[in-house]
Design a protein around this motif. Structure first.
Motif, PDB file in Angstrom:
ATOM      1  N   ASP A 116     -13.021  23.433  23.002  1.00 15.17           N
ATOM      2  CA  ASP A 116     -13.216  22.519  24.138  1.00 15.17           C
ATOM      3  C   ASP A 116     -11.975  21.656  24.356  1.00 15.17           C
ATOM      4  N   ALA A 117     -11.392  21.156  23.269  1.00 15.16           N
ATOM      5  CA  ALA A 117     -10.196  20.320  23.406  1.00 15.16           C
ATOM      6  C   ALA A 117      -9.033  21.120  23.977  1.00 15.16           C
ATOM      7  N   THR A 118      -8.904  22.367  23.557  1.00 15.01           N
ATOM      8  CA  THR A 118      -7.849  23.224  24.106  1.00 15.01           C
ATOM      9  C   THR A 118      -8.059  23.447  25.590  1.00 15.01           C
ATOM     10  N   GLU A 119      -9.293  23.703  25.981  1.00 20.31           N
ATOM     11  CA  GLU A 119      -9.588  23.903  27.408  1.00 20.31           C
ATOM     12  C   GLU A 119      -9.356  22.620  28.193  1.00 20.31           C
ATOM     13  N   TRP A 120      -9.703  21.495  27.598  1.00 17.14           N
ATOM     14  CA  TRP A 120      -9.512  20.214  28.284  1.00 17.14           C
ATOM     15  C   TRP A 120      -8.031  19.925  28.485  1.00 17.14           C
ATOM     16  N   LEU A 121      -7.218  20.160  27.463  1.00 20.20           N
ATOM     17  CA  LEU A 121      -5.772  19.952  27.601  1.00 20.20           C
ATOM     18  C   LEU A 121      -5.182  20.898  28.637  1.00 20.20           C
ATOM     19  N   SER A 122      -5.627  22.137  28.602  1.00 20.34           N
ATOM     20  CA  SER A 122      -5.109  23.099  29.583  1.00 20.34           C
ATOM     21  C   SER A 122      -5.486  22.709  30.996  1.00 20.34           C
ATOM     22  N   MET A 123      -6.685  22.175  31.167  1.00 18.79           N
ATOM     23  CA  MET A 123      -7.116  21.745  32.496  1.00 18.79           C
ATOM     24  C   MET A 123      -6.317  20.538  32.972  1.00 18.79           C
ATOM     25  N   LYS A 124      -6.121  19.582  32.084  1.00 22.14           N
ATOM     26  CA  LYS A 124      -5.507  18.330  32.511  1.00 22.14           C
ATOM     27  C   LYS A 124      -4.004  18.440  32.664  1.00 22.14           C
ATOM     28  N   TYR A 125      -3.374  19.228  31.801  1.00 20.76           N
ATOM     29  CA  TYR A 125      -1.911  19.306  31.812  1.00 20.76           C
ATOM     30  C   TYR A 125      -1.428  20.703  32.130  1.00 20.76           C
ATOM     31  N   ARG A 126      -2.212  21.424  32.928  1.00 23.14           N
ATOM     32  CA  ARG A 126      -1.815  22.789  33.239  1.00 23.14           C
ATOM     33  C   ARG A 126      -0.536  22.831  34.057  1.00 23.14           C
ATOM     34  N   ASP A 127      -0.428  21.976  35.038  1.00 24.21           N
ATOM     35  CA  ASP A 127       0.784  21.972  35.856  1.00 24.21           C
ATOM     36  C   ASP A 127       1.993  21.575  35.032  1.00 24.21           C
ATOM     37  N   ASP A 128       1.810  20.583  34.151  1.00 20.97           N
ATOM     38  CA  ASP A 128       2.934  20.174  33.298  1.00 20.97           C
ATOM     39  C   ASP A 128       3.344  21.316  32.382  1.00 20.97           C
ATOM     40  N   LYS A 129       2.369  22.055  31.894  1.00 23.02           N
ATOM     41  CA  LYS A 129       2.696  23.155  30.995  1.00 23.02           C
ATOM     42  C   LYS A 129       3.492  24.225  31.732  1.00 23.02           C
ATOM     43  N   LYS A 130       3.108  24.505  32.975  1.00 29.84           N
ATOM     44  CA  LYS A 130       3.841  25.518  33.733  1.00 29.84           C
ATOM     45  C   LYS A 130       5.263  25.065  34.012  1.00 29.84           C
ATOM     46  N   ASN A 131       5.438  23.798  34.264  1.00 29.87           N
ATOM     47  CA  ASN A 131       6.756  23.302  34.612  1.00 29.87           C
ATOM     48  C   ASN A 131       7.671  23.158  33.395  1.00 29.87           C
ATOM     49  N   LYS A 132       7.087  22.864  32.234  1.00 26.06           N
ATOM     50  CA  LYS A 132       7.908  22.549  31.064  1.00 26.06           C
ATOM     51  C   LYS A 132       8.275  23.786  30.258  1.00 26.06           C
ATOM     52  N   PHE A 133       7.373  24.710  30.116  1.00 24.22           N
ATOM     53  CA  PHE A 133       7.681  25.878  29.292  1.00 24.22           C
ATOM     54  C   PHE A 133       6.784  27.028  29.704  1.00 24.22           C
ATOM     55  N   ASP A 134       7.228  28.200  29.339  1.00 24.25           N
ATOM     56  CA  ASP A 134       6.490  29.418  29.630  1.00 24.25           C
ATOM     57  C   ASP A 134       6.109  30.141  28.351  1.00 24.25           C
ATOM     58  N   MET A 135       5.736  29.402  27.320  1.00 25.61           N
ATOM     59  CA  MET A 135       5.326  29.992  26.050  1.00 25.61           C
ATOM     60  C   MET A 135       6.428  30.871  25.476  1.00 25.61           C
ATOM     61  N   ALA A 136       7.688  30.425  25.557  1.00 26.97           N
ATOM     62  CA  ALA A 136       8.811  31.195  25.029  1.00 26.97           C
ATOM     63  C   ALA A 136       9.040  30.844  23.582  1.00 26.97           C
ATOM     64  N   VAL A 164     -17.336   8.766  29.809  1.00 18.19           N
ATOM     65  CA  VAL A 164     -17.718   9.331  28.509  1.00 18.19           C
ATOM     66  C   VAL A 164     -17.725   8.248  27.444  1.00 18.19           C
ATOM     67  N   LEU A 165     -16.739   7.367  27.477  1.00 14.06           N
ATOM     68  CA  LEU A 165     -16.702   6.282  26.490  1.00 14.06           C
ATOM     69  C   LEU A 165     -17.904   5.355  26.659  1.00 14.06           C
ATOM     70  N   ASN A 166     -18.265   5.064  27.901  1.00 10.29           N
ATOM     71  CA  ASN A 166     -19.485   4.280  28.134  1.00 10.29           C
ATOM     72  C   ASN A 166     -20.716   5.000  27.600  1.00 10.29           C
ATOM     73  N   PHE A 167     -20.742   6.317  27.799  1.00 13.31           N
ATOM     74  CA  PHE A 167     -21.874   7.118  27.329  1.00 13.31           C
ATOM     75  C   PHE A 167     -21.966   7.116  25.806  1.00 13.31           C
ATOM     76  N   ASP A 169     -15.315  17.742  29.207  1.00  6.20           N
ATOM     77  CA  ASP A 169     -14.949  16.773  28.187  1.00  6.20           C
ATOM     78  C   ASP A 169     -15.508  17.211  26.832  1.00  6.20           C
ATOM     79  N   PRO A 170     -14.685  17.319  25.789  1.00  4.33           N
ATOM     80  CA  PRO A 170     -15.160  17.808  24.488  1.00  4.33           C
ATOM     81  C   PRO A 170     -16.253  16.941  23.870  1.00  4.33           C
ATOM     82  N   LEU A 171     -16.148  15.631  24.016  1.00  2.66           N
ATOM     83  CA  LEU A 171     -17.149  14.751  23.411  1.00  2.66           C
ATOM     84  C   LEU A 171     -18.493  14.898  24.090  1.00  2.66           C
ATOM     85  N   LEU A 172     -18.478  15.004  25.396  1.00  2.00           N
ATOM     86  CA  LEU A 172     -19.728  15.157  26.131  1.00  2.00           C
ATOM     87  C   LEU A 172     -20.373  16.512  25.842  1.00  2.00           C
TER      88      LEU A 172
END
Length: 1549
Positions: free
Chosen positions: A457-477, A522-525, A577-580
């Motif tokens: 879940d955390a991996t999916e959350w990071l990929s969702m939130k920073y997907r554009d940054d990941k594409k711009n910064k590196f291509d898994m080289a 989520v923090l409120n929850f 969200d991984p916690l939820l």
């Protein structure tokens, strides 16, 4: 071997195959090869080496040879070479032409044979005459290789060319080129005729020309076999006309390229070049296998699955360190077992005070397993003090903190923790590569990642939130990737989700306008109080969304659409969200309910006798109740066959509580209209989050969780059954001690056919060696009986084991017992013990037993049996398996290998079930049991080296495995096959350090107790002296403790045994008769406390083990041999079980004998039975008058009997017709689960009955009425789609010819089906009777009256309620949302409303919400022609209906049964009540299918638009019928006006 290759000799000339060769030697012997001998040596030696190498590879023994062995091989090869050379010379001498013969040839031919020696022969193994492969030049031959040393020999230029296609020469000097012997005699007559007057030179020139032409001809014939019949003259003519065919060689020269000479050395052949990969893997010769063999890690710890598996793979998990132990112990301790949680964690637990000790024990266990790499049996045997409670101040308290099962669980859970650590590192690496800085992730998510699911879940959350940054910064080289130039690539399909599109647009700002970030929600929850507050808006959601609309009108979206997309953004981020997600998984884990419904195919296929019937209508069964049974695995199997559908849900109260909690964390506390509007939008976000993300994700996880837990639980049951089978000592009788091995005589009659099957007899001695096997026809004849008696006298077995495949085996057992004890069956007591005195018996009291024969059945046709006893018949091999099982059940099961899964280990579970468990998981569970028991018993290493059958136990020793055991046996065999002591394992490099520490205590080396004093001193490491402690379970690490214990027991000081063997004191102790008393007098507890206080060593349990081993080395710790019970024996012989052979079942039997009082029968399985004459017929006639021998008949089992003397089962049957007519369905029927949906079952059963009746009654009815059509339900609804609301279709009913079905249109896409009983139905189906009854309360004289006074009256009631202000169009979900929003905006008020029920056509749904803390509840309102019915209360109009609702709810609230003001529960026990018909009005619909269709409304004139009619209220015109405009409902005052929070009062709604 071939000599080294010399430099090629130029001007190599081809030599004809049959020409005598001229030449002279030039090299010394040993450096080259001479003449044909050279060819023979070079071409015959290499294939022999290759064959030898292939043979060794094929046997799987690729080992490096010692230098001495290599020297021996070289000498042997030289001798063979010289011998071949000598034979070759002798053959050449025999074939050589004598000198007189040469002279005679010269005289007759005129040719010179001066230097010709012999014919050249092709050497064995040399290339064929037509081969044109790549050849290396060879060195010149030596003179010494030939016997004729005085002859002048021509030089050999290129010996390889003698087999070229140019057979007739090929040398440039034509004068020295001779044809073969036949060519020397050709055309002699022509020469005599044409050569007159020619001198010798002209004649020679003519001869050369003829030879050249002959050579051309032969060359052509060699390439064209079809020209071989052409004579010389014809060939000359052909040549003159067509030429030699080489005129166009210049054009073909480039077509054929000269072969490339490859002088590179030949690559060394490996076994990968010879064997298939599957065979290499089966022989464990892959690189992974070599790595496992060479690593100093226990083999099973290196594998990701069982070592018994055919597809074992190396585990690649990370290693734990000391720094990981605390976290690992905290993670593992909560997952060991529910019993630990109950006894140690709960304050009222039995061992709650020992919780710190449990944590310490698990820490020790993890350290031993994952850092020091000790296997579980080693820890259980030699380190048990560290997992047992030990307090020097309280030695009386003994608590076993971890059992053997708990240790294995710690090992399994620890492996999962290692996997989690590995995934955490990958997650951290991903976060580092992203280069992001997220406080929420670092402070909240990362710290709570405790499961593999949360990592995903955390991996999916990071990929969702920073997907554009990941594409711009590196291509898994990677760092070693080369720079690649940009190349034009094809456009790939877009994988951009709707969320990403919306997130990149201006809608992301609109989503921020909801006033709070998703992670803050989520923090409120997660927290008990609100920690993050919302930012309020002045604009309403629609107005705020309108500010983000596109200025271009053609591209602009409505505010509602923009809000929908903004809600989608928030719902996606909340749902991922991984916690939820983890909170939702936890909720499903504790509260999930499993329901099953059959598909259309399953309804008909799963009948009452089907194995799936148990859960066909499973309804809301708790998931926690399915973790320890096979039910869910069968459910998944049925689902895979498309027979059922599975749904996993939450109880409404749990789901509602979660939804309210999440909504409270998201909603605003403000009371303004704008805040209420925004809260409505936030509520939609919450609902979308639950429905689209959280619930589907948790449902999928719950399925896998239940499946995995069920598989683990059932694997555990199979392992426990295996443990009961193998954790037993060999069968003993008489004076044998526990642990001794009996000599066994095994017998089997096979299927027991006296005309086909003979009795196989096999005898195995105490060492398990086959000593005798024979066959006898029967035990009835005197000769056969005497032969059997002779075997018993000669062999004197300790036990006789009987086996077979039919009930005839019972007879064999009885006959054997009668031979051993003639009084058996006559003078026996109740237990079958003979009454004959022992001194008068011919044979000793030899037990005759049955044993479990599953392994023997598998062994008789196995490859292993064919290799071990190829001369025996299958039945004799079966007997060998039985005998071996008696001597060692453990060894028999261990020898099965991966085939062990073919045995059904749980008699309560079907064989099909065991197929549902993954084989790898089952193998792992069974292997652990084999490892436990093998190490409990120990393995004699010297016997394992020499006994291939006993060797099957060696892989299960701690630290070893199939690969390490294999190499260990080879190394010991290379040493001589016998070890003297355990020190040799290390000193001779047999085992590495960790493997030795794991295995040493379980590999015993049998020693004599009175061994002689060693010849060398104790400090000489090369001494291979025996040690008595090597034959005990004492680990070499504890030898000093054992020696000290022995010395202290004898009060010996070190000076008393100075210079002796270190274990000399042990030998002297064991030789004393009072050794037990001497050892028992030692105070081991004080010694253990002293060791703990001195060195923190825990040895209390170990000291007691040492004392036990000194008294009785490798004492038998297993239970007594387990014999099968009577039912087990019956199942083995017949296949019958308590489920297939029980009272009440109807079986088929054949009459075998007839007696006056009864008929003797035999069932299909072979079980015999009787039918007393009283159960043949009611008249009680004699059996011979009722049945005949050989007659097949059906009968009911009325009693099952077991003979206590022979353990043989018989049945008593009844063949009376009255008992057969009743059938046995009730006994064969599968019992439904307690959580059964009886209502749905009844509905589907009724539907099936209708379909059957419809198939029977397919005749079309003809009724003269404009509204009658021969339609079915679907056709009627399709017809009414475009009709006016209230229109009617009358059609035949599937209930029979005395029923009619009336379908009328309630609303667009909503239709009601009414069942009408035609009491005076016409049998021909052409007319309608005069009594049409609806619900037994409404009766009409014809169809027109029914339409006007029933259907249209109900239609007016429906329209009246739909015109009321409390009616809300749409479905119930929309009404729910409206009520929730209203109450949220008005917390002090309640709300209710009506909507058409889509689930119950002809009904209204009355939905109400008592307060904001309650849930929306639903009551159904039934519409009849004269009134509305709320439960059993009629209401003539809508105002009366509202008043009835308020009165009833008030009453329910005051009596505590309602939900309104005290908790939001639905009345009547917390459930939404079903329709309760009132008196005089039960129902107005045809039971069965009711469908909802979305259609476009259209109007069609109704021919029956009005008219008065009588009703069910005594002829009174129904309320509102014909006297009220439907669009203007009547006004009436509200009779009930309550205070704030009630249902009345203006402005409250």
């Amino acid at each position: 071997m071939s000599s080294p290759v010399a430099d090629p000799v130029v001007n190599s000339l081809p030599v004809d195959e049959d020409d005598p060769m001229q030449g002279s030697g030039g090299e010394e012997e040993g450096e080259g090869v001479g003449g044909a001998a050279g060819v023979s040596d070079d071409s015959s030696e290499e294939p022999e080496e290759d064959e030898e190498e292939e043979r060794r590879i094929r046997e799987g023994f690729i080992v490096d040879e010692d230098e001495e062995e290599e020297d021996d091989d070289e000498e042997e090869k030289k001798r063979r070479r010289k011998k071949r050379r000598r034979h070759r010379r002798e053959r050449e001498e025999e074939e050589a032409l004598e000198e007189d013969d040469l002279d005679l040839l010269e005289e007759n031919t005129g040719a010179s044979f001066k230097h010709r020696l012999t014919r050249l022969r092709r050497a064995p193994g040399s290339p064929s005459a037509r081969s044109s492969g790549k050849r290396k030049a060879v060195v010149e031959s030596s003179d010494d290789d030939l016997d004729n040393d005085d002859l002048e020999m021509p030089k050999v230029q290129d010996i390889q060319n003698i087999w070229d296609d140019d057979r007739g020469g090929g040398r440039e000097d034509e004068e020295d080129a001779d044809m073969d012997d036949l060519d020397n005699f050709i055309d002699d007559e022509d020469e005599d005729e044409q050569g007159v007057g020619m001198d010798e030179e002209e004649r020679e020139e003519r001869r050369r020309e003829r030879r050249r032409l002959e050579k051309e001809r032969r060359k052509a014939m060699g390439s064209r076999p079809e020209l071989s019949g052409i004579d010389a003259n014809a060939w000359d003519e052909i040549y003159e006309v067509f030429g030699d065919g080489h005129e166009y060689d210049w054009a073909l020269g480039d077509d054929e390229e000269a072969p490339i000479e490859d002088d590179s050395p030949k690559a060394e052949m490996k076994y990968q070049d010879v064997f298939e990969p599957s065979e290499i893997k089966a022989r464990m010769l892959t690189e992974d296998d070599d790595h496992i063999r060479g690593s100093d890690i226990p083999e099973r710890m290196q594998l990701a699955n069982s070592s018994l598996s055919q597809s074992s793979t190396i585990s690649l998990q990370v290693e734990l360190t000391e720094n990981d132990l605390d976290d690992a112990a905290s993670w593992v301790i909560t997952r060991v077992s529910p019993d630990k949680e109950r006894d140690f964690f709960r304050p009222d637990g039995l061992y709650h005070t020992f919780l710190p000790d449990l944590v310490q024990a698990i820490t020790y266990a993890l350290r031993f397993i994952f850092i020091q790499e000790y296997e579980v049996p080693y820890i259980w045997t030699h380190k048990r003090d560290y997992i047992t409670y030990f307090n020097p101040a309280d030695l009386k308290t003994k608590v076993e903190l971890l059992s053997l099962e708990d240790l294995w669980r710690v090992y399994s859970v620890g492996q999962k923790y290692r996997s989690l650590v590995d995934r955490r590192k990958a997650l951290d690496s991903l976060y580092t590569r992203l280069g992001a800085s997220d406080e929420y992730y670092e402070n909240e998510i990362r710290k709570k990642v405790e499961t593999v699911e949360m990592v995903a879940d955390a991996t999916e959350w990071l990929s969702m939130k920073y997907r554009d940054d990941k594409k711009n910064k590196f291509d898994m080289a990677f760092h070693d990737d080369e720079d690649q130039q940009e190349t034009k690539q094809r456009k790939m399909p877009s994988r951009v989700s709707a969320y990403e599109v919306a997130k990149k647009s201006v809608l992301s700002k609109l989503a921020q306008g909801f006033g709070i970030q998703p992670h803050e929600v989520v923090l409120n929850f997660m927290s008990s109080s609100t920690t993050h507050f919302l930012q309020e808006h002045d604009l309403s959601p629609q107005a705020y969304a309108d500010t983000f609309a596109d200025p271009d009108p053609t591209k602009a979206h409505s505010p509602e659409e923009l809000l929908r997309r903004a809600r989608m953004i928030l719902a996606t981020e909340l749902g991922k969200d991984p916690l939820l997600r983890q909170e939702m998984r936890n909720l499903f884990k504790s509260e999930a309910l499993v329901s099953v419904l059959p598909t259309e195919r399953g309804i008909s296929k799963i009948d009452e006798h089907h194995k799936y019937f148990n859960f066909k209508y499973l309804h809301e069964k708790r998931a926690t109740d399915m973790l320890h049974s096979d039910q869910f695995l069968y459910i998944l199997e049925a689902e895979a066959q498309h027979l059922v559908t599975v749904s996993i849900t939450l109880p409404p109260n749990a789901m509602g509580a979660f939804e309210r909690r999440l909504n409270d964390a998201f909603a605003s506390d403000s009371y303004s209209d704008t805040a209420r509007a925004w809260n409505e939008e936030r509520l939609r976000v919450v609902q979308e989050t639950l429905q689209q993300h959280l619930v589907p994700n948790a449902t999928k996880w719950t399925r896998e969780w239940i499946r995995e837990e069920a598989e683990d639980a059932l694997c555990k049951k199979c392992a426990e059954t295996l443990r009961t089978r193998i954790d037993v000592a060999p069968y003993i009788s008489g004076d044998l001690r526990p642990g001794d091995t009996s000599s066994v005589l095994a017998m089997s009659w096979g299927k027991g056919d006296p005309h086909k099957d003979s009795i196989a007899i096999v005898f195995l001695d105490e060492a398990g060696r086959l000593r005798e096997h024979t066959r006898i026809d029967n035990l009835s004849d005197i000769e056969n009986e005497d032969e059997f008696r002779d075997i018993l006298k000669r062999r004197q077995p300790n036990v006789i084991v009987i086996g077979g495949f039919s009930v005839a085996t019972y007879k064999l057992q009885r006959r054997v017992k009668e031979i051993i004890n003639p009084a058996f069956g006559d003078g026996a007591d109740a237990w079958g013990a003979p009454q004959v005195p022992p001194e008068n018996r011919e044979f000793p009291d030899i037990p005759t037993i049955f044993v479990y024969d599953e392994v023997a059945r598998m062994y008789q046709n196995s490859k292993r049996a064919a290799e071990e006893f190829s001369a025996l018949t299958p039945i004799a091999k079966y007997c060998v398996g039985l005998a071996r099982y008696v001597q060692s059940p453990l060894n028999e099961y261990a020898a099965l290998g991966s085939d062990i899964t073919a045995i059904n280990f749980h008699k309560d579970l079907s064989e099909e079930f065991q197929q549902l468990i993954p084989k790898e998981k089952l193998l792992t569970g069974l292997e652990r049991v084999l490892v436990d028991i093998t190490n409990k018993v120990g393995v004699d290493i010297n016997r394992a080296v020499t006994d291939s059958y006993y060797q099957h136990l060696l892989p299960f020793v701690c630290g070893l495995g199939p690969r390490k055991a294999q190499v260990l046996v080879k190394k010991i065999a290379a040493m001589g096959g016998t070890l003297m002591n355990r020190d040799q394992f290390i000193r001779n490099g047999l085992l590495t350090t960790k493997i030795f520490l794991n295995a040493a205590g379980f590999l015993k080396i049998t020693q004599e107790s009175n061994f002689a004093k060693p010849s060398k001193n104790r400090h000489n490491e090369d001494s291979d002296s025996p040690d008595l402690l090597d034959s005990t379970r004492v680990h070499p690490e504890d030898y000093e403790l054992a020696r000290k214990m022995a010395a202290d027991a004898q009060d010996m000081d070190e000076e008393d045994h100075h210079g002796e063997h270190p274990s000399y004191v042990v030998s002297t102790l064991l030789s004393k008769p009072d050794k037990q008393k001497l050892l028992q007098d030692l105070n081991l507890d004080d010694f253990a406390v002293n060791m703990y206080e001195t060195n923190q060593d825990r040895k209390r349990y170990t000291l007691n083990v040492i004392r036990t081993e000194l008294l009785d080395p490798f004492e038998e710790l297993r239970d007594k041999f387990l014999l099968p019970d009577d039912w087990d024996v019956l199942t083995m012989l017949t296949g019958e079980t308590p489920k297939t052979l029980k009272v009440g079942l109807i079986v088929t039997a054949i009459v075998t004998r007839i007696r006056p009082a009864a008929a003797v029968v035999r069932l299909d399985s072979g079980v015999e039975g009787t039918i007393p004459k009283g159960y043949l017929t009611f008249s009680g006639e004699d059996a011979d008058k009722v049945v005949k021998k050989g007659q097949f008949m059906s009968a009911v089992i009325i009693e099952i009997k077991s003979d206590p003397l022979t353990n043989m089962f018989t049945v008593e049957l009844s063949a009376r017709s009255s008992e057969l007519e009743a059938g046995d369905s009730q006994f064969r029927r599968v019992k439904p689960d307690p959580a059964w949906n009886y209502a749905q079952h009844d509905r589907d059963a009724e539907m099936q009955a209708r379909k059957k009746r419809a198939e029977v009654d397919k005749s079309r009815r003809v009724i003269k009425h404009p509204n009658f059509h021969n339609f079915n339900t679907h056709q009627a609804e399709t017809y009414l789609q475009n009709q006016q609301r209230g229109d009617v279709v009358i059609r035949p009913s599937s209930k029979g010819p005395n029923h009619l079905a009336v379908t009328w249109k309630v609303e667009d896409g909503l239709y009601q089906h009414i069942d009408v009983v035609d009491a005076d139905a016409d049998p021909t189906g052409q007319t309608v009777g005069t009594r049409l009854i609806v619900d037994s309360t409404h009766q009409y004289s014809d169809l027109d009256e029914l339409i006007v006074n029933h259907v249209q009256a109900m239609n007016r009631k429906v329209e009246e309620l739909m015109m009321h202000e409390k009616f809300k169009p749409g479905n119930e979900e929309e009404l729910f949302l409206f009520l929730k929003n209203f109450v949220a905006a008005n917390p002090s008020k309640s709300a209710y409303g009506f909507s058409l029920s889509r689930r119950r056509p002809g009904h209204f749904s009355l939905c109400f919400l008592a307060n904001k803390n309650s849930t929306v509840n639903t009551w159904f309102v039934r519409v009849t022609p004269e009134a509305y019915y709320l439960f059993d209360t009629p209401a003539a109009g809508v105002p009366e209906l509202c008043d009835a609702f308020k009165v009833r709810h008030l009453h329910e609230s005051q009596t505590g049964g309602g939900a309104g003001g005290i908790g939001g529960k639905t009345p009547y026990g917390g459930r939404t009540p079903a329709r309760t018909p009132g008196p005089g009005a039960s129902a107005h619909q045809t039971p069965g299918r009711m469908s909802v269709r979305n259609t476009l409304p259209s109007r069609t004139p109704n021919p029956y638009g009005g008219g008065s009619a009588s009703s069910g209220l005594g002829g009174v015109t129904p309320y509102g019928a014909g006297y009220q405009t439907p669009g203007h409902p009547s006004r009436s005052s509200r009779p009930i006006a309550q205070e704030s929070g009630g249902w009345g009062g203006s402005g409250k709604w």
